[in-house]
Design an enzyme around this catalytic site. Structure first.
Site, PDB file in Angstrom:
ATOM      1  CD  GLU A  14      -3.242   0.673   2.064  1.00  9.49           C
ATOM      2  OE1 GLU A  14      -3.601  -0.461   2.005  1.00  9.49           O
ATOM      3  OE2 GLU A  14      -3.972   1.674   2.500  1.00  9.49           O
ATOM      4  CG  ASP A 122      -2.525  -0.983   5.107  1.00 10.92           C
ATOM      5  OD1 ASP A 122      -1.424  -1.402   4.932  1.00 10.92           O
ATOM      6  OD2 ASP A 122      -2.590   0.324   5.559  1.00 10.92           O
ATOM      7  CG  ASP A 124      -8.029  -1.497   6.093  1.00  6.10           C
ATOM      8  OD1 ASP A 124      -7.818  -1.321   4.977  1.00  6.10           O
ATOM      9  OD2 ASP A 124      -7.363  -0.564   6.693  1.00  6.10           O
ATOM     10  CE1 TYR A 340      -1.656   0.358   8.548  1.00  6.46           C
ATOM     11  CE2 TYR A 340      -3.832  -0.022   9.608  1.00  6.46           C
ATOM     12  CZ  TYR A 340      -3.264   0.402   8.573  1.00  6.46           C
ATOM     13  OH  TYR A 340      -3.902   1.114   7.618  1.00  6.46           O
ATOM     14  CB  CYS A 765     -35.148  42.595  52.677  1.00 12.08           C
ATOM     15  SG  CYS A 765     -34.250  42.334  54.155  1.00 12.08           S
ATOM     16  CB  CYS A 768     -30.349  43.144  52.431  1.00 15.18           C
ATOM     17  SG  CYS A 768     -31.488  42.057  51.732  1.00 15.18           S
ATOM     18  CB  CYS A 790     -35.077  38.511  53.633  1.00 13.57           C
ATOM     19  SG  CYS A 790     -33.717  39.165  52.786  1.00 13.57           S
ATOM     20  CB  CYS A 795     -31.983  39.703  55.676  1.00  8.02           C
ATOM     21  SG  CYS A 795     -30.737  40.808  54.926  1.00  8.02           S
TER      22      CYS A 795
END
Length: 878
Positions: A14, A122, A124, A340, A765, A768, A790, A795
């Site tokens: 190949e 190869d 495959d 491989y 609140c 705050c 709150c 708080c």
DNA sequence: GCAAGGTC
């Protein structure tokens, strides 16, 4: 012994390196002659050999991968030569391209004087296909050739000698499967690429490339699903709604060590609920061991290595890109150090001589002694590697094939260790005290901690490879190519942390097909093709059958996509300006200015329309600034006027002339409305509440990942965008918890359901100023009674709504547990509300607030009665 | 100028 007349055997590998190795091994470098062929890279090796006792004159040469290419016939090659739909039946042919002609000539010349052709491609499907290309060229000049195939998977002596003595027939089914794949890929790729490039490239100003005219908006059955993975994760990431949750954590330190206990419930999103439970723990902090279970934890060595795992580990541990990894692996393979490198197999076959592989490593300075121990029968260390369950029947797992001492010419990147006592994973270790059932102890720390849900991270290269592997996108040898192609085509980018994001172009294309309802960007198409290929390679389907059905379906899909091309146009329109309007000034090119951005205070907010047709006002500095206001989904037209709001500041805030779809708004609202997005416009606010912004509704086919695909990826979210003006910036279109001007979205859970502007469901609140939600009590004594509380940890503000109306005002309720980290807290969360306090030791049962002040007058959290705590409250649980 | 798959 066969003996007899000497035959000439043409051996074709190949690639040149394999030809050289095969020749070297078979000839044992005795009497090996070398000469040049027509191609300067593909030399010819000659020597004498004997196959099954028969004397042979061996010629070994090579190709360089595929010898042939599949192409449309000449008259279909020009982009404008035909309708792209014609490419589903336009004639195609295989031919040897110009740059391979000299290789063909070499093969022809040598084949003429040989009797045998032995194929060393190869092992495959692609190799088998190349084998048939070689056969085609050679038999064209010598029809009498005897064709044989050599099966081998590593360039080592015993494999090669065995292969040549056990030659087999080439596998036509394997080759057919590749033929079908090639033809389908070509027709789909060419048709869609021509279609979308010609449709979009000149219609929009695509600024990603330096030269629009050369830009190709390619489509491919592998590259698009790969892009799809990136976009999908990106959408998920962008659509994530952070949610705060609470956990109760406990630790216990003794002489033996420290034990950390996790809450069996994991975590709760309901803060009040978590506090109540936590408080109960605080009240009775003595812990009882109810069950002791000891468990052996095993850590297995990794499975034998296949290509994808190699790429993933190289990316994870060495930060090597998959592309570079494969280049390095190829070098090592060619040098004979590893087997491989393109293999799906992650289990060794019974036949593999693992001892021989390990024997090679005994000389290594680092792991040589380990190798020796493995081989020592007395040490009893030998264990066969695990079985990963995959076998491509072509190659073994990637393994070292010979000893490597660190030869010159190979970079540090090549020094991979396969048999090292694996350095990249380790045992976590800690000592925990021993407990017995029934034992009681006082926790060292008991904390209520908060956390925030995190969006799924963008895909890393390893993640992407996993996705591709799982869905069968590309081969182990090409996955890295597809990833690179996305970068080359300006479809995606990779950050320094190897995380991938789509570009505007990539996102727009995926969005366009997604809006058509097509899965063209999903992996299913490829998966079907891959199944078909497998069927062909196993002989259960014919090549013709697969080609016919597959192409018929794809052509129908193509024609349909073309009918719906407006979706692609719309998606592109979200990100890119139309080219025929490109010469306008900068402002016009991006939309009409409504006001200056109050968040970044640098850019303008402009009116835009997203892909679903919904309007929004977004900051031009996106994505640096994500300020955005989503407008009601019922708006059909919106135009920025020169009129300016005389209430909203900082001005000028331009009024927008809206036209609503009458059917989508309540009858008492006017379809035409001159509105302001500055926060003063009650009608607009109400319509957002009634109609929603429409911007984040999942589109068909996009499922749960929908939302972020909208143009701005603002922080606003579907439900919350409808709830009126933000309490922080007073803008409509996003909720307070999403306000980009506000630090954290982690409180979002607290604000749900409130309606700050209506005035009757939220009060500030008294301490705050944080808006407090109107909640409903569910206790026996107060069921249904409404109160404000709150949400802030600092708080203790609490007031019954009826008291408030009576002018009684709020009162604080001390809540044990909140703000209180009982006992010495070493595990406090830096982010959350719990566990920030310092504490006295439990034995004193003194509780200290977050400020360090002792808490006095502690009351029941449930009913506020100071005579008892929540865990003893008579009203609780009713 | 298109695909994906080999390979240099």
């Amino acid at each position: 012994m066969a003996g007899g007349r000497t035959i000439s055997v043409l051996n074709v590998a190949e690639k040149p390196s394999v030809a050289k190795s095969v020749a070297g091994i078979l000839s044992r470098n005795q009497g090996l002659r070398t000469r040049n062929g027509r191609s300067r890279y593909n030399r010819i090796f000659e020597f004498n050999y004997s196959i099954n006792g028969r004397p042979c004159h061996m010629l070994v040469t090579s190709v360089t991968g595929h010898l042939m290419e599949l192409e449309f016939e000449e008259r279909y090659r020009k982009w404008h030569s035909c309708d792209p739909a014609d490419l589903y039946q336009a004639p195609v042919r295989k031919f040897v391209p110009e740059d391979k002609l000299d290789i063909r000539r070499t093969l022809e010349e040598e084949a003429r004087r040989c009797q045998w052709l032995v194929l060393w491609l190869d092992c495959d499907r692609e190799g088998e296909n190349i084998a048939f290309e070689v056969v085609e060229v050679c038999t064209a000049v010598n029809p009498h050739l005897t064709i044989r195939r050599a099966h081998f998977s590593a360039l080592i002596d015993r494999e090669i000698h065995e292969a040549v003595q056990h030659l087999v027939e080439p596998n036509k089914w394997f080759a057919d499967a590749v033929d079908a794949r090639q033809e389908i890929d070509l027709r789909i790729g060419a048709s869609f690429t021509r279609f979308q490039t010609m449709l979009l490239r000149d219609a929009f100003i695509i600024d990603s490339a330096t030269d629009d005219r050369n830009l190709v908006l390619s489509y491919g059955p592998c590259q698009f699903p790969t892009l799809g993975f990136i976009v999908e994760r990106y959408w998920e990431n962008q659509a994530h709604e952070p949610e705060e949750f609470w956990t109760i954590n406990c630790s216990h330190k003794s002489d033996e060590g420290i034990a950390t206990f996790n809450w069996m419930r994991g975590h709760l999103f309901d803060y009040t609920c978590a506090v109540i439970i936590y408080e109960m723990c605080v009240q009775e902090p003595i812990a009882t061991v109810t069950k002791v279970r000891q468990q052996e934890k095993l850590k297995y060595p990794p499975y034998p290595l296949n290509t994808i795992e190699l790429e993933k580990r190289a990316s994870r541990y060495f930060r090597m890109s998959s592309e570079h990894t494969m280049k390095v692996a190829e070098d090592l393979y060619q040098a004979g150090f590893i087997s491989y490198p393109r293999t799906e197999t992650d289990s060794f076959s019974q036949r593999t001589d693992l001892h021989a592989i390990v024997q090679e490593q005994q000389r290594h300075p680092v792991w040589g002694s380990y190798a020796q121990q493995l081989l020592d029968p007395g040490a009893g260390l030998w264990r066969n590697p695990g079985n990963g369950g995959h076998d491509d029947k072509a190659h073994p797992p990637i393994h070292p094939t010979k000893f490597f001492s660190g030869e010159n010419g190979l970079s540090q990147d090549h020094h991979k260790n396969y048999l090292d006592v694996y350095r990249f994973e380790s045992w976590g270790s800690s000592l925990i005290p021993t407990y017995v059932s029934g034992q009681q102890f006082m926790p060292t720390s008991l904390t209520l901690d908060s956390g925030v849900t995190r969006p799924p991270p963008l895909l890393s290269e390893a993640d992407l490879l996993s996705c591709m592997d799982k869905e069968g996108i590309g081969t182990d040898a090409t996955m890295h190519d597809h990833i690179k192609k996305l970068l080359d085509r300006f479809y995606a980018t990779k950050d320094s942390n190897t995380r991938f994001s789509p570009t505007n172009l990539g996102e727009a294309l995926v969005m366009g097909y997604d809006d058509m309802g097509y899965k063209l960007w999903k992996p299913y198409l490829r998966a079907v093709m891959e199944r078909d290929m497998k069927a062909v390679s196993e002989g259960t389907k014919s090549k013709a059958e697969v080609l016919s059905t597959s192409l018929q379906q794809m052509k129908a899909c193509f024609l349909d996509a073309r009918l719906n091309k407006v979706k692609l146009f719309e998606a592109m329109g979200i990100f890119f300006e139309r080219s025929n309007r490109s010469s306008g000034d900068g402002q016009h090119a991006h939309g009409e200015v409504v006001r200056q951005c109050g968040l970044c205070q640098e850019s303008d907010m402009v009116l835009r329309r997203n892909r679903d047709g919904n309007f929004m006002v977004g900051c031009l500095a996106f994505p640096q600034c994500r300020n955005a206001i989503w407008l009601p989904g019922s708006v059909s037209e919106a135009v920025v006027t020169t009129d300016v709001c005389n209430t909203c500041t900082p001005g000028p805030v331009h009024l927008i002339q809206f036209k609503f779809r009458q059917l989508e708004i309540p009858p008492n609202y006017n379809a035409n409305h001159l509105g302001c997005i500055g926060g003063c416009d009650e009608i607009l606010r109400q319509l957002i509440e009634i109609c929603g912004t429409g911007s984040r509704i999942p589109a068909q086919g996009r499922g749960s990942t929908a939302s972020s695909s909208s143009v701005q990826q603002s922080n606003s979210r579907p439900g919350e965008a409808r709830r009126g003006a933000c309490i922080y910036c007073q803008q409509t279109g996003h909720s307070s918890s999403d306000c980009p001007s506000h630090v954290s979205g982690s409180r979002s859970a607290q604000y749900r359901g409130m309606n700050p502007q209506t005035g009757d469901s939220s009060i500030p609140c008294s301490t705050c100023g944080t808006p407090c939600t109107l909640l409903t009590a569910n206790t026996a004594t107060n069921r249904g009674r409404k109160f404000y509380s709150c949400p802030s940890q600092n708080c203790n503000f609490f007031v019954w709504e009826d008291n408030l109306n009576n002018g009684t005002g709020g009162r604080s309720v001390q809540r044990a547990g909140m703000n209180v980290s009982a006992f010495n807290s070493s595990r406090s969360s830096s982010r959350g509300r719990g566990g920030r306090g310092r504490g006295a030791h439990a034995a004193s049962t003194t509780f200290v607030s977050a400020t360090g002040d002792p808490i006095s007058g502690r009351r029941c959290f449930v009913c506020g009665d100071p005579s008892h705590f929540a865990n003893a409250c008579p009203n609780r649980g009713s």
